[in-house]
Design an enzyme around this catalytic site. Sequence first.
Site, short mmCIF file in Angstrom:
data_model
loop_
_atom_site.label_atom_id
_atom_site.label_comp_id
_atom_site.label_asym_id
_atom_site.label_seq_id
_atom_site.Cartn_x
_atom_site.Cartn_y
_atom_site.Cartn_z
N CYS A 182 -1.33 0.64 5.42
CA CYS A 182 -1.69 1.65 4.42
C CYS A 182 -1.25 3.03 4.91
CB CYS A 182 -3.18 1.58 4.09
SG CYS A 182 -3.57 2.42 2.52
N HIS A 190 -4.03 -3.74 3.07
CA HIS A 190 -4.89 -3.84 4.25
C HIS A 190 -5.12 -5.29 4.68
CE1 HIS A 190 -6.30 0.36 4.54
NE2 HIS A 190 -6.22 0.38 3.22
N GLU A 232 -5.94 -6.19 7.56
CA GLU A 232 -6.94 -6.18 8.63
C GLU A 232 -8.37 -6.23 8.11
OE1 GLU A 232 -7.12 -1.83 7.47
OE2 GLU A 232 -5.76 -3.54 7.26
#
Length: 235
Positions: free
Chosen positions: A93, A171, A173
Amino acid sequence: MSAERPGLRAVILQHEDPTPPGYVTEWLEEHGARAEVFRIDLEDRELDPAEYDLIVSLGSEFAAYDDSRDFVRREAWLMERAVEADVPILGLCFGGQMLARVLGGEVHRGAESEIGWMPVRTRDPDLVPVGPWFQWHFDVITPPAGVEVVAETDLGAQAFVAGRSLGLQFHPEVTPEIMDEWVRAYRHELDADGVDPDALLEETHRLAEESKRTSWQLFERFWDRIARLGPRVAP
């Protein structure tokens, strides 16, 4: 690098309390990497990117073009040096936006935001599956000439490969725990965009197993094909 060596070093650039590395930490631990989290927003010290085998840059509530923030200027300088030293970067991002910036691309405020679990149009599903991937951003990446755009939405680029680096707009993660914290910390952004926080949390928990599996596929393909960091170290 033709083979991974014990003690491979990674630095994770974190920009705010509510946005920790999430799945990235577990992934790097599985590879036997020594991962250092560097709070670049708080610590005004210089890193030498050549001392690391991998740089991971996380998300931020601030824009990658907002040079009124000291850490934004510091990170741009750090990434420029990393690119010069051929140190792989995984940008998530804000991190992907910063990578695009230092490579000569553009990042600007989009006509609309992307918040929620969304599929992407992918040209390389082995590297970047369709998803859905979690999005929470207001800016748009225009990648620089010469990079390979591998995924996009109607709003703009979602993933691009530049040498041994990979920039993402989404994202991979994110964990359910991170989402809980984001909804608490940034609810005003959801309210402004008309996003139902309860529905967002429910979808995140429902997709948790699938999204982790998809994220691992992306991380592993990045490690092997893009960053070329070598085989996994045996425990």
